[in-house]
Design an enzyme around this catalytic site. Structure first.
Site, mmCIF file in Angstrom:
data_model
loop_
_atom_site.group_PDB
_atom_site.id
_atom_site.type_symbol
_atom_site.label_atom_id
_atom_site.label_comp_id
_atom_site.label_asym_id
_atom_site.label_seq_id
_atom_site.Cartn_x
_atom_site.Cartn_y
_atom_site.Cartn_z
ATOM 1 N N CYS A 5 -29.011 10.847 -2.262
ATOM 2 C CA CYS A 5 -29.633 11.348 -1.691
ATOM 3 C C CYS A 5 -28.676 11.561 -0.584
ATOM 4 O O CYS A 5 -28.262 11.773 -0.274
ATOM 5 C CB CYS A 5 -30.432 9.936 -1.446
ATOM 6 N N ASN A 8 -27.874 8.053 2.026
ATOM 7 C CA ASN A 8 -27.573 7.076 0.939
ATOM 8 C C ASN A 8 -28.297 6.098 1.777
ATOM 9 O O ASN A 8 -26.930 4.505 1.908
ATOM 10 C CB ASN A 8 -26.118 7.323 0.879
ATOM 11 N N CYS A 10 -31.698 4.836 1.944
ATOM 12 C CA CYS A 10 -32.984 4.509 1.724
ATOM 13 C C CYS A 10 -33.452 4.818 -0.140
ATOM 14 O O CYS A 10 -32.446 3.701 -0.457
ATOM 15 C CB CYS A 10 -33.453 4.992 2.335
ATOM 16 N N ARG A 11 -32.726 5.770 -0.983
ATOM 17 C CA ARG A 11 -33.599 6.243 -1.486
ATOM 18 C C ARG A 11 -31.958 6.046 -2.989
ATOM 19 O O ARG A 11 -32.599 4.775 -3.708
ATOM 20 C CB ARG A 11 -34.087 7.672 -2.577
ATOM 21 N N SER A 12 -30.853 6.675 -2.350
ATOM 22 C CA SER A 12 -29.650 6.215 -3.785
ATOM 23 C C SER A 12 -29.601 4.581 -4.236
ATOM 24 O O SER A 12 -28.996 4.224 -4.669
ATOM 25 C CB SER A 12 -28.797 7.077 -3.369
ATOM 26 N N ASP A 122 -38.333 11.423 0.279
ATOM 27 C CA ASP A 122 -38.145 10.834 1.404
ATOM 28 C C ASP A 122 -38.740 9.761 2.263
ATOM 29 O O ASP A 122 -39.530 10.903 2.974
ATOM 30 C CB ASP A 122 -37.077 11.993 2.865
HETATM 31 P P1 4NP Z 1 -32.172 8.788 2.188
HETATM 32 O O1 4NP Z 1 -33.077 8.561 3.405
HETATM 33 O O2 4NP Z 1 -31.592 9.525 2.105
HETATM 34 O O3 4NP Z 1 -32.687 8.593 1.042
HETATM 35 O O4 4NP Z 1 -31.069 7.758 2.506
HETATM 36 C C1 4NP Z 1 -32.492 9.300 4.492
HETATM 37 C C2 4NP Z 1 -31.713 8.762 5.744
HETATM 38 C C3 4NP Z 1 -31.628 9.091 6.374
HETATM 39 C C4 4NP Z 1 -31.809 10.027 7.224
HETATM 40 C C5 4NP Z 1 -33.137 11.063 5.674
HETATM 41 C C6 4NP Z 1 -33.186 10.770 5.320
HETATM 42 N N1 4NP Z 1 -32.158 11.424 8.779
HETATM 43 O O5 4NP Z 1 -32.313 11.866 9.000
HETATM 44 O O6 4NP Z 1 -31.124 10.526 9.003
#
Ligand code: 4NP
Length: 152
Positions: A5, A8, A10-12, A122
């Site tokens: 994702c 790294n 939240c989703r992955s 997201d």
């Molecule tokens: P992820 O979520 O891609 O599912 O881990 C996010 C984590 C951080 C950010 C965006 C989405 N960020 O903008 O820092």
């Protein structure tokens, strides 16, 4: 199996823990390695987002040992399957992909049997419900992925 994702956190990591659980239930942990990474480096070394950790724990998945890392070129040598959570991250991976990569690079939700959406949304900037939506999608896609691997 590498789940990717953006951050790294939240989703992955959620996909990693849920799919690892499925693999263990199936007794396949010696055959299928599971990891996750992000396309950006902003959160390297961090634990998963506390909202993701709490939502996952409520369903019995422990994200607390996981630490964020950034995807790198050696991942294309180490993993046969690299699955992105959304189109933005898939584009990034396609751009990084070495010409001789012979594995499967695609969207994780291709393996969801009845996916209502093609991307895992997201949840980072939304309200807490987004994390349960991620878990719903990831649980179904993980089962589908395990079935697909069994058919190959
Ligand atoms: P992820 O979520 O891609 O599912 O881990 C996010 C984590 C951080 C950010 C965006 C989405 N960020 O903008 O820092």
């Amino acid at each position: 199996m590498l789940f990717v994702c953006l951050g790294n956190i939240c989703r992955s990591p959620t996909a990693q823990a849920v799919f690892q659980h499925c693999v263990e239930q199936a007794g396949e942990e010696a055959n299928i390695g599971v990891d996750s990474a992000g396309t950006i480096g902003a959160h390297i070394g961090n634990t998963p987002d506390s909202r993701a950790t709490q939502a996952a724990l409520a369903r019995g998945y422990d994200l607390s040992p996981l630490r964020a890392r950034q995807v790198n070129s050696s991942d294309f040598e180490r993993f046969d399957y690299i699955l992105a959570m959304d189109e933005q991250n898939l584009s990034h991976l396609r751009w990084m992909q070495p010409q001789d990569f012979g594995g499967h690079l695609g969207l994780f939700l291709e393996f969801h049997p009845q996916a209502p959406v093609t991307e895992v949304p997201d949840p980072y900037y939304g309200d807490g419900d987004g994390f349960n939506e991620v878990l719903d999608l990831v649980e179904e896609a993980s089962q589908g992925l395990l079935r697909a691997l069994g058919e190959t």
